[in-house]
Scaffold this active site. Structure first.
Site, PDB file in Angstrom:
ATOM      1  N   SER A 199     -40.365 -51.267 -23.228  1.00  0.00           N
ATOM      2  CA  SER A 199     -39.842 -52.417 -24.044  1.00  0.00           C
ATOM      3  C   SER A 199     -38.390 -52.504 -24.165  1.00  0.00           C
ATOM      4  O   SER A 199     -37.638 -51.288 -24.197  1.00  0.00           O
ATOM      5  CB  SER A 199     -40.469 -52.619 -25.289  1.00  0.00           C
ATOM      6  OG  SER A 199     -39.772 -53.506 -26.239  1.00  0.00           O
TER       7      SER A 199
ATOM      8  N   TYR B   4     -43.191 -48.372 -33.551  1.00  0.00           N
ATOM      9  CA  TYR B   4     -43.261 -49.130 -31.968  1.00  0.00           C
ATOM     10  C   TYR B   4     -42.294 -48.730 -31.039  1.00  0.00           C
ATOM     11  O   TYR B   4     -42.584 -48.299 -29.967  1.00  0.00           O
ATOM     12  CB  TYR B   4     -43.520 -50.507 -32.194  1.00  0.00           C
ATOM     13  CG  TYR B   4     -43.516 -51.246 -30.825  1.00  0.00           C
ATOM     14  CD1 TYR B   4     -44.674 -51.350 -30.265  1.00  0.00           C
ATOM     15  CD2 TYR B   4     -42.350 -52.096 -30.499  1.00  0.00           C
ATOM     16  CE1 TYR B   4     -44.671 -52.310 -29.175  1.00  0.00           C
ATOM     17  CE2 TYR B   4     -42.452 -52.802 -29.327  1.00  0.00           C
ATOM     18  CZ  TYR B   4     -43.603 -52.881 -28.539  1.00  0.00           C
ATOM     19  OH  TYR B   4     -43.337 -53.464 -27.433  1.00  0.00           O
TER      20      TYR B   4
END
Length: 290
Positions: A182, A195
């Site tokens: 990401s 995350y």
């Protein structure tokens, strides 16, 4: 206006919220765009791909794009049966096989069984896409429960170890592994601390594993999407955040799953035969360290 031209314009996202992750694509407004935008060129002809989180979002777009390029696919998902059925139909529309496997990738035994089921049903394994993930907003590290921390790492990172270990005995020279990291691995996200940490670890996992497997002729790369319109977004953020999602990128809009899927096709195909240990950044123009 063509579909491609429409995607180049800012798109209105309705305020919405889903209460359970990883979210349901069929409940989203507008629906994410997953259909491939280009004709296939047999880049993955007769390959077999295993894709986690393949029922919706980026995973669905990758599954359908792979099918258009000639691959049979196995999609693994948690419990979103309606989304998985739609993905299966989309793959079969491309005249390829789609094996649907429901289960929790936090369970190493399930991961082993899913890989074996794929090989038994589809005959072999050439491509692994470690894509499934989860995220939960918290304003402070003090608010992150231990159970959430463990679950996020199990889903996003540990499962990649489980699946890759199980898959390696079936992969051959020329095979490819593509991991989903990401933009948060590079720029951080204060409200997604756990995350973002897993996504940074996935970059290191990708680079380290690529070195391990290079002599075996197995390439390992990653894709680091920016804000992409997937079910995880309304299942993570409140209505106000969802309505503004992606507008802070240089391109001024969220990306669509079918704008990300070509990166996976490229890395899985022979077009990327001299590329390993690298990360592609379809993120709307955010400049980050590679």
């Amino acid at each position: 206006m063509t579909n491609q031209a429409q995607q180049s314009q800012p798109q209105h996202v309705e305020p919405q919220r889903q209460e359970k992750q990883p979210g349901k694509e069929h409940e989203m407004q507008p629906r994410p765009q997953y259909e491939p935008r280009h004709k296939g060129a047999d880049k993955l002809l007769d390959k077999v791909a295993f894709i986690t989180g393949g029922d919706s979002g980026i995973g669905r777009a990758v599954a359908v794009a792979f099918a258009r390029e000639g691959a049979d696919v196995a999609i693994v998902y948690l419990e979103e049966n309606e989304d998985a059925r739609e993905t299966k139909k989309a793959v079969e529309k491309e005249k390829r096989k789609c094996l649907v496997i429901a289960g929790d990738i936090c369970d190493e035994n399930f991961c082993k069984k899913a890989i074996e089921q794929t090989v038994e049903t589809l005959g072999k394994l050439d491509i692994v896409v470690n894509n499934a993930g989860e995220q939960h907003e918290k304003e402070s590290i003090d608010e992150i429960p231990t159970a959430q921390l463990q679950r996020t790492f199990q889903t996003n990172l540990f499962a990649m170890f489980y699946i890759t270990k199980a898959a390696l005995r079936h992969l051959k020279p020329g095979s490819a592994i593509v991991n989903t990291t990401s933009v948060t691995a590079y720029k951080g996200k204060p409200t997604l601390l756990d995350y973002s940490s897993t996504k940074g670890a996935i970059v290191a996992f990708t680079r380290s594993l690529s070195g391990q497997l290079a002599e075996k002729g197995i390439r390992v790369n990653a894709v680091a999407p920016g804000p992409i319109w997937t079910p995880l977004i309304p299942a993570t953020f409140d209505e106000k955040h969802v309505a503004e999602f992606g507008k802070n990128t240089p391109l001024g809009r969220p990306g669509q799953p079918n704008e990300v899927a070509p990166s996976y096709v490229f890395l899985a195909s022979d077009d990327a035969s001299y590329i390993t240990g690298q990360v592609i950044h379809p993120n709307g123009g955010t400049i980050v360290g590679s």
